[in-house]
Design a protein around this motif. Structure first.
Motif, PDB file in Angstrom:
ATOM      1  N   VAL A  73     -23.215  -4.260  -4.749  1.00 18.68           N
ATOM      2  CA  VAL A  73     -24.599  -4.512  -4.613  1.00 18.68           C
ATOM      3  C   VAL A  73     -24.992  -5.364  -5.767  1.00 18.68           C
ATOM      4  O   VAL A  73     -24.235  -5.376  -6.963  1.00 18.68           O
ATOM      5  CB  VAL A  73     -25.681  -3.188  -4.709  1.00 18.68           C
ATOM      6  N   PHE A  74     -25.931  -6.182  -5.579  1.00 18.35           N
ATOM      7  CA  PHE A  74     -26.451  -6.821  -7.017  1.00 18.35           C
ATOM      8  C   PHE A  74     -27.461  -6.119  -7.468  1.00 18.35           C
ATOM      9  O   PHE A  74     -28.274  -5.421  -6.843  1.00 18.35           O
ATOM     10  CB  PHE A  74     -27.102  -8.353  -6.250  1.00 18.35           C
ATOM     11  N   ALA A  75     -27.209  -6.044  -8.750  1.00 19.78           N
ATOM     12  CA  ALA A  75     -28.186  -4.969  -9.743  1.00 19.78           C
ATOM     13  C   ALA A  75     -28.757  -5.898 -10.608  1.00 19.78           C
ATOM     14  O   ALA A  75     -28.430  -6.246 -11.604  1.00 19.78           O
ATOM     15  CB  ALA A  75     -27.365  -3.894 -10.144  1.00 19.78           C
ATOM     16  N   THR A  76     -30.207  -5.950 -10.670  1.00 20.67           N
ATOM     17  CA  THR A  76     -30.893  -6.505 -11.853  1.00 20.67           C
ATOM     18  C   THR A  76     -31.133  -5.557 -12.903  1.00 20.67           C
ATOM     19  O   THR A  76     -31.678  -4.399 -12.918  1.00 20.67           O
ATOM     20  CB  THR A  76     -32.425  -7.069 -11.128  1.00 20.67           C
ATOM     21  N   LEU A  77     -31.193  -6.021 -14.100  1.00 21.45           N
ATOM     22  CA  LEU A  77     -31.179  -5.550 -15.413  1.00 21.45           C
ATOM     23  C   LEU A  77     -32.534  -5.937 -16.024  1.00 21.45           C
ATOM     24  O   LEU A  77     -32.381  -7.085 -16.546  1.00 21.45           O
ATOM     25  CB  LEU A  77     -29.873  -5.512 -16.230  1.00 21.45           C
ATOM     26  N   ASP A  78     -33.654  -5.110 -16.264  1.00 22.95           N
ATOM     27  CA  ASP A  78     -34.716  -5.849 -17.153  1.00 22.95           C
ATOM     28  C   ASP A  78     -34.564  -5.567 -18.589  1.00 22.95           C
ATOM     29  O   ASP A  78     -33.578  -4.957 -19.198  1.00 22.95           O
ATOM     30  CB  ASP A  78     -35.852  -4.830 -16.724  1.00 22.95           C
TER      31      ASP A  78
END
Length: 265
Positions: A73-78
């Motif tokens: 998966v693509f995973a976004t990190l804040d």
């Protein structure tokens, strides 16, 4: 073998659970907004986005060939994650990785593959050796097998060391036709007795359309300023051409693998 256009989900990381200190890239176990756990590979780690590109492309090629790969998966990190982490090294890594990263579904309860405990059938061993020769994956050795046993099945993980041509774009055409001499250290090489049959089968599966569709998954932001090539699309096309050329000359890496196997057994 059925095959569909690969489509990756995008999740948002909600909790940093713990670092996984295997290797030099400091992957981490994280929870995402879909309540699943993932092994997160960071864009800000040592090899940068190129390790994520290799993980993505090699992993989805393996999946297209019918091998078992955890969901990618693509995973976004804040940006908030970097502010609360007490470990300075991890804090720096999180800050350098804000935005889009890559995650693999965590196979809870899996155990590391041990070649002394588990025997792999000749065809499956040949399939994995063939894959690693195609994508030039140097990291499937007895010291570090990068395979897991989960629900009594063999799963492949950690392909970030593959496609090493992209660390230097020079002479990529020549590199695409080179034998994969590191196959001599492959943990499954002794069992890989069906390479010719696997080669014939897999060459029909990996059509130009399938290679193109997998490479097209690479996000623009992982390609920007990653090489001297002018655009993200041009860089993607180099990956496509490299893989197509390697596939067209697969007899070179097949012969090298067979030669190395004879030297072992």
């Amino acid at each position: 073998m059925s095959y569909s256009q690969p489509q990756l989900r995008t999740v948002a990381v909600t909790r940093y659970a713990k670092p996984l200190r295997e290797g030099g890239s400091l992957p981490a176990l994280v929870e995402a907004d879909d309540d699943f756990l993932y092994v997160l590979k960071f864009r800000g780690a040592g090899q940068g986005a190129k390790a994520l590109i290799a993980e993505l492309v090699a992993g989805e090629i393996a999946r297209a060939l019918g091998l078992r790969i955890p969901e990618i998966v693509f995973a976004t990190l804040d940006s908030a994650f970097g502010r609360t982490e007490p470990d300075e090294e991890i804090q720096d890594l999180l800050r350098a990785s804000e935005g889009l990263n890559l995650g693999l579904h965590y196979l809870s309860g899996s155990i590391t593959f041990d070649p002394l405990v588990t025997t792999v059938a000749a065809k499956l061993a040949s399939q994995i050796v063939w894959l690693d020769c195609l994508v030039t994956n140097v990291d499937r050795t007895a010291r570090n097998t990068n395979m897991l046993i989960w629900h009594k099945e063999l799963w492949l993980i950690d392909h970030g060391a593959a496609l090493y041509f992209h660390h230097s774009w020079d002479n990529w055409e020549e590199q695409s036709r080179r034998p994969f001499v590191q196959v001599k250290d492959h943990v499954l090489l002794p069992q890989a007795t069906e390479l010719n049959a696997v080669d014939a089968e897999f060459r029909t599966i990996l059509t130009p359309e399938r290679i193109q569709s997998i490479v097209s998954l690479i996000p623009d932001e992982w390609l920007t300023n990653e090489s001297t090539l002018e655009s993200a699309d041009e860089q993607r096309q180099v990956y496509v051409q490299f893989l197509e050329a390697r596939l067209a000359s697969s007899e070179i890496f097949i012969k090298e693998a067979q030669y190395a196997r004879k030297a072992l057994v």
